[in-house]
Each structure stands twice: as C-alpha cells, then as structure tokens.
Design a protein around this motif. Structure first.
Motif, PDB file in Angstrom:
ATOM      1  N   TYR A 105      66.804  43.492  61.079  1.00 34.93           N
ATOM      2  CA  TYR A 105      68.252  44.245  60.516  1.00 34.93           C
ATOM      3  C   TYR A 105      69.168  43.079  60.183  1.00 34.93           C
ATOM      4  O   TYR A 105      69.927  42.947  59.316  1.00 34.93           O
ATOM      5  CB  TYR A 105      68.503  45.362  61.580  1.00 34.93           C
ATOM      6  CG  TYR A 105      69.688  46.069  60.973  1.00 34.93           C
ATOM      7  CD1 TYR A 105      69.738  46.748  60.014  1.00 34.93           C
ATOM      8  CD2 TYR A 105      70.975  45.968  61.802  1.00 34.93           C
ATOM      9  CE1 TYR A 105      70.723  47.730  59.479  1.00 34.93           C
ATOM     10  CE2 TYR A 105      72.068  46.607  61.382  1.00 34.93           C
ATOM     11  CZ  TYR A 105      72.061  47.396  60.069  1.00 34.93           C
ATOM     12  OH  TYR A 105      73.169  47.771  59.802  1.00 34.93           O
ATOM     13  N   LYS A 123      70.833  42.081  56.533  1.00 30.86           N
ATOM     14  CA  LYS A 123      72.346  42.375  56.455  1.00 30.86           C
ATOM     15  C   LYS A 123      73.099  41.149  55.809  1.00 30.86           C
ATOM     16  O   LYS A 123      73.642  41.187  55.158  1.00 30.86           O
ATOM     17  CB  LYS A 123      72.884  42.857  57.872  1.00 30.86           C
ATOM     18  CG  LYS A 123      74.358  43.487  57.468  1.00 30.86           C
ATOM     19  CD  LYS A 123      74.603  44.540  58.873  1.00 30.86           C
ATOM     20  CE  LYS A 123      75.562  43.611  59.600  1.00 30.86           C
ATOM     21  NZ  LYS A 123      76.113  44.669  60.902  1.00 30.86           N
ATOM     22  N   LYS A 135      69.467  45.011  50.430  1.00 27.49           N
ATOM     23  CA  LYS A 135      70.147  46.233  50.764  1.00 27.49           C
ATOM     24  C   LYS A 135      69.325  47.444  51.169  1.00 27.49           C
ATOM     25  O   LYS A 135      69.533  47.991  52.104  1.00 27.49           O
ATOM     26  CB  LYS A 135      70.940  46.907  49.518  1.00 27.49           C
ATOM     27  CG  LYS A 135      71.897  47.954  49.688  1.00 27.49           C
ATOM     28  CD  LYS A 135      72.546  48.283  48.538  1.00 27.49           C
ATOM     29  CE  LYS A 135      73.341  49.697  49.025  1.00 27.49           C
ATOM     30  NZ  LYS A 135      74.421  50.047  47.615  1.00 27.49           N
ATOM     31  N   ASP A 136      68.052  47.472  50.498  1.00 28.12           N
ATOM     32  CA  ASP A 136      67.224  48.569  50.774  1.00 28.12           C
ATOM     33  C   ASP A 136      66.554  48.184  52.098  1.00 28.12           C
ATOM     34  O   ASP A 136      66.337  49.178  53.017  1.00 28.12           O
ATOM     35  CB  ASP A 136      65.950  48.574  49.632  1.00 28.12           C
ATOM     36  CG  ASP A 136      66.438  48.977  48.226  1.00 28.12           C
ATOM     37  OD1 ASP A 136      67.502  49.698  48.350  1.00 28.12           O
ATOM     38  OD2 ASP A 136      65.717  49.047  47.595  1.00 28.12           O
ATOM     39  N   LYS A 195      67.906  46.471  54.658  1.00 26.68           N
ATOM     40  CA  LYS A 195      68.709  46.771  55.714  1.00 26.68           C
ATOM     41  C   LYS A 195      69.084  48.412  55.702  1.00 26.68           C
ATOM     42  O   LYS A 195      68.867  48.830  57.021  1.00 26.68           O
ATOM     43  CB  LYS A 195      70.302  46.130  55.177  1.00 26.68           C
ATOM     44  CG  LYS A 195      71.414  46.637  55.949  1.00 26.68           C
ATOM     45  CD  LYS A 195      72.792  46.303  55.337  1.00 26.68           C
ATOM     46  CE  LYS A 195      73.067  46.842  54.308  1.00 26.68           C
ATOM     47  NZ  LYS A 195      74.524  47.388  54.500  1.00 26.68           N
ATOM     48  N   GLU A 196      69.100  49.226  54.899  1.00 28.60           N
ATOM     49  CA  GLU A 196      69.066  50.341  55.126  1.00 28.60           C
ATOM     50  C   GLU A 196      67.703  51.167  55.723  1.00 28.60           C
ATOM     51  O   GLU A 196      68.101  52.020  56.620  1.00 28.60           O
ATOM     52  CB  GLU A 196      69.284  51.248  53.875  1.00 28.60           C
ATOM     53  CG  GLU A 196      70.924  51.159  53.189  1.00 28.60           C
ATOM     54  CD  GLU A 196      70.954  51.382  51.911  1.00 28.60           C
ATOM     55  OE1 GLU A 196      69.876  52.097  51.166  1.00 28.60           O
ATOM     56  OE2 GLU A 196      72.099  51.413  51.504  1.00 28.60           O
ATOM     57  N   ARG A 234      67.891  50.189  59.403  1.00 24.24           N
ATOM     58  CA  ARG A 234      68.970  50.846  59.898  1.00 24.24           C
ATOM     59  C   ARG A 234      68.433  52.207  60.292  1.00 24.24           C
ATOM     60  O   ARG A 234      68.498  53.194  61.297  1.00 24.24           O
ATOM     61  CB  ARG A 234      70.374  51.017  59.325  1.00 24.24           C
ATOM     62  CG  ARG A 234      71.451  51.722  60.032  1.00 24.24           C
ATOM     63  CD  ARG A 234      72.504  52.014  59.317  1.00 24.24           C
ATOM     64  NE  ARG A 234      72.272  52.708  58.092  1.00 24.24           N
ATOM     65  CZ  ARG A 234      72.953  52.279  56.796  1.00 24.24           C
ATOM     66  NH1 ARG A 234      73.800  51.559  56.762  1.00 24.24           N
ATOM     67  NH2 ARG A 234      72.613  53.172  55.867  1.00 24.24           N
ATOM     68  N   ASN A 235      67.945  52.959  59.184  1.00 21.56           N
ATOM     69  CA  ASN A 235      67.265  54.477  59.446  1.00 21.56           C
ATOM     70  C   ASN A 235      66.071  54.414  60.564  1.00 21.56           C
ATOM     71  O   ASN A 235      66.237  55.519  61.184  1.00 21.56           O
ATOM     72  CB  ASN A 235      66.871  54.782  58.023  1.00 21.56           C
ATOM     73  CG  ASN A 235      67.927  55.187  57.116  1.00 21.56           C
ATOM     74  OD1 ASN A 235      69.138  55.132  57.499  1.00 21.56           O
ATOM     75  ND2 ASN A 235      67.776  55.213  55.650  1.00 21.56           N
TER      76      ASN A 235
END
Length: 150
Positions: free
Chosen positions: A20, A24, A99-100, A102-103, A106-107
């Motif tokens: 992660y 980021k 970005k994808d 990282k998201e 995180r999810n």
C-alpha cells in the motif's frame, strides 16, 4: 532466503501494508513527474519562442542567418512532442495504475479490519488479504496459487 523476505512471508499484513505504501509513493511520484514534465515543456517553449522572436526581430532589421529561427522552431517541436508523448503514454497510465492499486489495497485493508465480505467466511484472513492483494498487483506466484485454490 533473506531474513527480510521471511519476515514478509510470516506476516502477510506487513507485506500488504508495505505494498500500500509503495503504491501510494509511486502514485505521488508519477503525479509529480506529470506536473514537472508539463512545466518543463511550458518553460522550454517560452524560452525558445522568446529566442526565436528576438532572432526574427534581428533578421527583420538587419540581415542575419535565418537558421536560428528554424532551429528554435525545430527544438520547440521536439521538446513538446517528447514531453507530450511521455506524459500521455507512460506517466498518465502509471498514475491511473498506482492510484487504482492504492485504492484497492486500502479497501482490502478496511474490509479486513471490519471483517466484511470475503473475510467473514475465510478461515485464514491474513492469507486471504495477502492472496487478494498479490493477485491484484499481478505476482505470478499468486496466480498459480489461485489456480490451486479453485
């Protein structure tokens, strides 16, 4: 196998959190590169056009070689083309990719912490988050494990 690698294998959550942070960091770096390349292109274009204008003014008032004008125009075109292609084909795709990632990670961490969806039914939650993240990132060994799990 190094001590560092064993540590990540023993603790999948540490590996996931590290992935992660890496996603980021890569997202921020690529976003900054995108901005810097655009700024470089604008500044270079401004300076080269200024030099071209000065040379053109000199040509109009006294005869000088017109090669300066063509050279500055050519250099401007090359710099603009190069930075535009790099930004459009490489950096912009990397920004979206990281970005994808990282998201997604995180999810997955949030789902893991609240014990939702897949993690509610899973016998080994840590392995499940490790497997889902490595599979999403694209590690080949995770894809092989996915074939074994099915």
């Amino acid at each position: 196998m190094s001590k560092k690698r064993k540590h990540f294998i023993e603790k999948p959550l540490i590996f996931v959190e590290r992935q992660y942070q890496m996603a980021k960091r890569r997202y921020v770096i690529n976003r900054l590169l995108f901005v810097y390349f655009n700024i470089l292109s604008m500044v270079a274009t401004f300076f080269i056009l200024t030099i071209g204008t000065l040379v053109l003014a000199k040509i109009l008032w006294s005869y000088s070689s017109p090669n300066y004008f063509y050279a500055t125009t050519f250099v401007t075109a090359i710099i603009t083309l190069a930075t535009s292609l790099i930004n459009f084909f490489y950096i912009k795709d990397n920004i979206k990719k990281y970005k994808d990632q990282k998201e997604f990670i995180r999810n997955e961490i949030i789902k893991y912490e609240i014990n939702a969806e897949v993690y509610k039914k899973s016998k080994d939650k840590e392995f499940e988050i490790f497997h889902r993240v490595t599979n999403y990132i694209g590690y080949f060994s995770a894809k092989e494990v996915n074939d074994e799990r099915a």
